[in-house]
Motif scaffolding. Sequence first.
Motif, PDB file in Angstrom:
ATOM      1  N   ASP A  31       0.822  -1.205   0.000  1.00 54.68           N
ATOM      2  CA  ASP A  31       0.000   0.000   0.000  1.00 54.68           C
ATOM      3  C   ASP A  31       0.856   1.255   0.000  1.00 54.68           C
ATOM      4  O   ASP A  31       0.572   2.208  -0.708  1.00 54.68           O
ATOM      5  CB  ASP A  31      -0.935   0.002   1.224  1.00 54.68           C
ATOM      6  CG  ASP A  31      -2.174  -0.835   0.940  1.00 54.68           C
ATOM      7  OD1 ASP A  31      -2.361  -1.209  -0.242  1.00 54.68           O
ATOM      8  OD2 ASP A  31      -2.930  -1.128   1.882  1.00 54.68           O
ATOM      9  N   TRP A  32       1.936   1.214   0.812  1.00 58.55           N
ATOM     10  CA  TRP A  32       2.800   2.392   0.843  1.00 58.55           C
ATOM     11  C   TRP A  32       3.398   2.666  -0.530  1.00 58.55           C
ATOM     12  O   TRP A  32       3.428   3.800  -0.989  1.00 58.55           O
ATOM     13  CB  TRP A  32       3.973   2.201   1.829  1.00 58.55           C
ATOM     14  CG  TRP A  32       3.554   1.953   3.232  1.00 58.55           C
ATOM     15  CD1 TRP A  32       2.415   2.401   3.825  1.00 58.55           C
ATOM     16  CD2 TRP A  32       4.268   1.190   4.219  1.00 58.55           C
ATOM     17  NE1 TRP A  32       2.363   1.967   5.128  1.00 58.55           N
ATOM     18  CE2 TRP A  32       3.486   1.224   5.396  1.00 58.55           C
ATOM     19  CE3 TRP A  32       5.473   0.501   4.215  1.00 58.55           C
ATOM     20  CZ2 TRP A  32       3.877   0.585   6.563  1.00 58.55           C
ATOM     21  CZ3 TRP A  32       5.872  -0.128   5.380  1.00 58.55           C
ATOM     22  CH2 TRP A  32       5.075  -0.100   6.533  1.00 58.55           C
ATOM     23  N   ILE A  33       3.863   1.598  -1.167  1.00 61.08           N
ATOM     24  CA  ILE A  33       4.513   1.780  -2.464  1.00 61.08           C
ATOM     25  C   ILE A  33       3.523   2.348  -3.470  1.00 61.08           C
ATOM     26  O   ILE A  33       3.829   3.279  -4.216  1.00 61.08           O
ATOM     27  CB  ILE A  33       5.099   0.439  -2.962  1.00 61.08           C
ATOM     28  CG1 ILE A  33       6.227  -0.006  -2.024  1.00 61.08           C
ATOM     29  CG2 ILE A  33       5.612   0.569  -4.376  1.00 61.08           C
ATOM     30  CD1 ILE A  33       6.739  -1.410  -2.288  1.00 61.08           C
ATOM     31  N   ASP A  34       2.322   1.810  -3.426  1.00 62.31           N
ATOM     32  CA  ASP A  34       1.286   2.281  -4.349  1.00 62.31           C
ATOM     33  C   ASP A  34       1.056   3.783  -4.178  1.00 62.31           C
ATOM     34  O   ASP A  34       1.061   4.554  -5.138  1.00 62.31           O
ATOM     35  CB  ASP A  34      -0.004   1.500  -4.048  1.00 62.31           C
ATOM     36  CG  ASP A  34      -0.921   1.469  -5.261  1.00 62.31           C
ATOM     37  OD1 ASP A  34      -0.478   1.922  -6.335  1.00 62.31           O
ATOM     38  OD2 ASP A  34      -2.060   1.000  -5.127  1.00 62.31           O
ATOM     39  N   GLN A  35       0.891   4.179  -2.927  1.00 62.73           N
ATOM     40  CA  GLN A  35       0.664   5.604  -2.640  1.00 62.73           C
ATOM     41  C   GLN A  35       1.863   6.447  -3.050  1.00 62.73           C
ATOM     42  O   GLN A  35       1.715   7.521  -3.641  1.00 62.73           O
ATOM     43  CB  GLN A  35       0.425   5.816  -1.136  1.00 62.73           C
ATOM     44  CG  GLN A  35      -0.857   5.231  -0.612  1.00 62.73           C
ATOM     45  CD  GLN A  35      -2.071   5.910  -1.197  1.00 62.73           C
ATOM     46  OE1 GLN A  35      -1.984   7.033  -1.679  1.00 62.73           O
ATOM     47  NE2 GLN A  35      -3.202   5.215  -1.195  1.00 62.73           N
ATOM     48  N   ALA A  36       3.055   5.930  -2.733  1.00 66.35           N
ATOM     49  CA  ALA A  36       4.260   6.708  -3.014  1.00 66.35           C
ATOM     50  C   ALA A  36       4.387   6.996  -4.503  1.00 66.35           C
ATOM     51  O   ALA A  36       4.699   8.124  -4.903  1.00 66.35           O
ATOM     52  CB  ALA A  36       5.494   5.952  -2.518  1.00 66.35           C
ATOM     53  N   PHE A  37       4.103   5.989  -5.325  1.00 65.68           N
ATOM     54  CA  PHE A  37       4.234   6.220  -6.764  1.00 65.68           C
ATOM     55  C   PHE A  37       3.173   7.178  -7.280  1.00 65.68           C
ATOM     56  O   PHE A  37       3.426   7.982  -8.173  1.00 65.68           O
ATOM     57  CB  PHE A  37       4.207   4.892  -7.529  1.00 65.68           C
ATOM     58  CG  PHE A  37       5.566   4.309  -7.685  1.00 65.68           C
ATOM     59  CD1 PHE A  37       6.342   4.591  -8.804  1.00 65.68           C
ATOM     60  CD2 PHE A  37       6.104   3.501  -6.705  1.00 65.68           C
ATOM     61  CE1 PHE A  37       7.617   4.072  -8.941  1.00 65.68           C
ATOM     62  CE2 PHE A  37       7.375   2.975  -6.826  1.00 65.68           C
ATOM     63  CZ  PHE A  37       8.136   3.269  -7.950  1.00 65.68           C
ATOM     64  N   ALA A  38       1.970   7.074  -6.706  1.00 65.30           N
ATOM     65  CA  ALA A  38       0.925   7.997  -7.122  1.00 65.30           C
ATOM     66  C   ALA A  38       1.339   9.434  -6.804  1.00 65.30           C
ATOM     67  O   ALA A  38       1.194  10.340  -7.642  1.00 65.30           O
ATOM     68  CB  ALA A  38      -0.384   7.642  -6.423  1.00 65.30           C
ATOM     69  N   SER A  39       1.901   9.646  -5.611  1.00 64.67           N
ATOM     70  CA  SER A  39       2.319  11.007  -5.255  1.00 64.67           C
ATOM     71  C   SER A  39       3.492  11.448  -6.122  1.00 64.67           C
ATOM     72  O   SER A  39       3.564  12.607  -6.533  1.00 64.67           O
ATOM     73  CB  SER A  39       2.756  11.111  -3.798  1.00 64.67           C
ATOM     74  OG  SER A  39       2.048  10.233  -3.012  1.00 64.67           O
ATOM     75  N   LEU A  40       4.385  10.514  -6.394  1.00 60.20           N
ATOM     76  CA  LEU A  40       5.546  10.853  -7.210  1.00 60.20           C
ATOM     77  C   LEU A  40       5.100  11.349  -8.583  1.00 60.20           C
ATOM     78  O   LEU A  40       5.597  12.359  -9.093  1.00 60.20           O
ATOM     79  CB  LEU A  40       6.434   9.611  -7.372  1.00 60.20           C
ATOM     80  CG  LEU A  40       7.788   9.855  -8.011  1.00 60.20           C
ATOM     81  CD1 LEU A  40       8.641  10.730  -7.108  1.00 60.20           C
ATOM     82  CD2 LEU A  40       8.496   8.528  -8.271  1.00 60.20           C
ATOM     83  N   SER A  41       4.122  10.687  -9.161  1.00 61.04           N
ATOM     84  CA  SER A  41       3.570  11.122 -10.443  1.00 61.04           C
ATOM     85  C   SER A  41       3.080  12.549 -10.341  1.00 61.04           C
ATOM     86  O   SER A  41       3.364  13.394 -11.191  1.00 61.04           O
ATOM     87  CB  SER A  41       2.372  10.262 -10.827  1.00 61.04           C
ATOM     88  OG  SER A  41       2.780   9.167 -11.568  1.00 61.04           O
ATOM     89  N   GLN A  42       2.339  12.788  -9.276  1.00 64.24           N
ATOM     90  CA  GLN A  42       1.724  14.105  -9.124  1.00 64.24           C
ATOM     91  C   GLN A  42       2.788  15.182  -8.952  1.00 64.24           C
ATOM     92  O   GLN A  42       2.737  16.224  -9.611  1.00 64.24           O
ATOM     93  CB  GLN A  42       0.815  14.083  -7.903  1.00 64.24           C
ATOM     94  CG  GLN A  42      -0.194  15.198  -7.942  1.00 64.24           C
ATOM     95  CD  GLN A  42      -1.086  15.148  -6.725  1.00 64.24           C
ATOM     96  OE1 GLN A  42      -0.832  14.381  -5.797  1.00 64.24           O
ATOM     97  NE2 GLN A  42      -2.122  15.963  -6.726  1.00 64.24           N
TER      98      GLN A  42
END
Lengths: 708, 43
Positions: free
Chosen positions: A308-319
């Motif tokens: 879950d953390w990784i998923d969130q981290a990549f989403a934020s990184l995109s943003q």
Amino acid sequence: MSRSINVALIGNPNTGKTSLFNRLTGLNQKVGNYPGITVEKKEGLCKLDRGLKAHILDLPGTYSLNTSSLDESVVVETLLNKNSKDFPDVAVVISDIENLKRNLLLFTQIKDLEIPAILVINMADRMQRKAITLDIELMEKELNTRVVLVSARKNQGINALKEAISQYKTLKTEPCVNSSVIDPEYFSRLSKVYPNQQLYKLWLVITQDVNFGKVDRGRDYEKLKSSNFSVKSEEDLKKLQHKETVVRYQFINGLLKKVLHVDTVHAKDLRSKLDRILLHKVWGYLIFFFVLLLIFQAIYDWSEYPMDWIDQAFASLSQITAESLPDGPFTSLIAEGIIPGLGGIVIFIPQIAFLFLFIALLEESGYMSRVVFLMDHIMKKFGLSGKSVVPLISGTACAIPAVMATRNIEDWKERLITILVVPFTTCSARLPVYLIIIALVIPDQDIWWFFDLKALTLMLLYLLGFAAAIVSAWVLNKILPIKRKSFFVMEMPAYKLPMFKNVLITVIEKTKSFVLGAGKIIMAISIVLWILASYGVGDKFNNAESIVKEQYAGQDVEDKIIEQKIASHKLEHSFIGYIGKAIEPAVRPLGYDWKIGIAIVSSFAAREVFVGTLATIYSVENIKDEDKMNETIKNRMRAEVNPILGGPLFTFASGISLILFYAFAMQCMSTLAIVKRETNSWKWPAIQFTAMTIIAYFAALGAFQILK
Amino acid sequence: MIYLQYILLAIAAVGAVLWLFRKSFFPKKYDSGNCGDGDCGCH
Ligand SMILES: Nc1nc2c(ncn2[C@@H]2O[C@H](COP(=O)(O)OP(=O)(O)O)[C@@H](O)[C@H]2O)c(=O)[nH]1
């Protein structure tokens, strides 16, 4: 000036050869392959005293010099070919204190080649517990060489070994067994024709051909071949080889009687107690089943948080990327193509690491060999060997090493069948696909209070992979017109506490190669896909905005929705849209839309691309929707609507259908390539590919049509 | 500035396609790598 000598590490499998190699060389290792064949070649450097350096070659594990597999023939080759640059100045033969009798067979053979040989007796740390005593001095006298007791695990005796290696010049080279007793008449004839040759060496050269053809054994061999020395029939040679073994065991038995004492009363024999349970006809299988169940449960439960953390981290990184870099097509490529694509891989690191952790633990503890033993007579019924279990289980990592791991199966038919069916096992590349679809279509529920329904589904999928492999093996065994000849040397190492370092190295190795190997392809494919999805030709693409606006003119629709419709329209008429549409008729009966069609096609490069592809495509579709940028792949996929059925795209039926397609299809170009190499023809990979794709298509079709 | 972005995009695209092409049709010889233990170009 430092001098360097060649040291060959030789030993039966499971004697701790690798551990000792690691002790001697530390990180000064290099792993390659022997030229022309696919056997692994491990070399390393070790500093000895007085500026002497040892170049250590870790030869493949072998039971004897009467070879029956490619791995073993490499050993013989190295020892026979004096002109090779790998020819050892000294051979270090490793044995295991608990299997001395079997291990010494190989030692006597090497000694008889008159190569300076040191006998290492490993696992000395177990002597006390097993109440074993050994008269080393007497042993050295009987064997005419140095004997060193070590414990690779406890790092004991390593210095003494280094010392012995550096004094290699003082080692005696007289043989222990007089080989001419094998067949006095034949050997005396041999010695007349080749007065200056070493007899045992000649004998090995002659018998090699019986077991194994086409290997380069240097000039001596070529001379022998061309000399037309009256060779015995294959059958006679085999008989003589058998006799050789008997003669050697006689010598070894005599020796061990003098030097080895085991106080059976005082031995804390955990091993036989454990074996009684773990190899039990009923309990053995039940325990194996529960071990598997536990592993999958752990993979599911424990890795949920990091994922879950990784998923969130990549989403934020995109943003963050989209906001902080200057606007433009390249920025979009990074934020919408590359980052989500890579995120789709990184997210599976926790699960893959856990899987390999367990595989390494099972192997290290000695339990894996029990599984091989347990499965042997079952496997035989399906035309496989007990040794096929290891490839089938390593197939859960990647089919490539698994196909290569079949090399130690002696029988060609069993080996071919194993190669052909291994790609059915659930490789780590399928895992991401399964995980995401399971997350989408299997409800959150517990069964029997404890087991998560999703975890159970995952386990069923692994079992399905094995079942498919086994059933096709059975069919192949019936239809392949190949004769079999097989014998099986069962390897039963003692139970051990796994060595932390070995386990850790395996886990890091495997995870790294998964991420790096897959990562590069994903990156490249993400780039191509993003461009194909973001650009197009023709009016419908270029005028998407006005077309959609016209469609909704006068209707009361939110701007946001209009934007989304435009993006969707664009995607549909982009390059990739056309490709997807072209395949859609073929995949529609399976319950998929053109987007999944694209993902399936792109996963022929590598299955795990599937998730990355979907992430890229869905991300592109939501490009204009600022709020949605932050959403995770899973949610985006869940929100996707099936164009035919109207409801969610991933229904139970289409999800199961997709899972089945992935379970059975041969979607890996690299596996096909390795199968070609290992079978030496395109025929087998071609058959494999066609058969698996047909099975996959119809399984998926059936599932969707029944469940929808 | 926007041209630079297009140029980078083009480079990325061409690079990716060439790399994939090479990877699928001219796979690396296995004897250069660490085979049997994972990274054998299997992904
Ligand atoms: N007790 C004990 N176990 C060892 C020792 N050396 C290696 N092992 C274990 O023996 C098993 C086989 O070792 P490995 O190095 O993989 O053997 P290889 O197959 O000969 O390369 C592993 O489980 C090791 O942890 C030792 O000195 N003592």
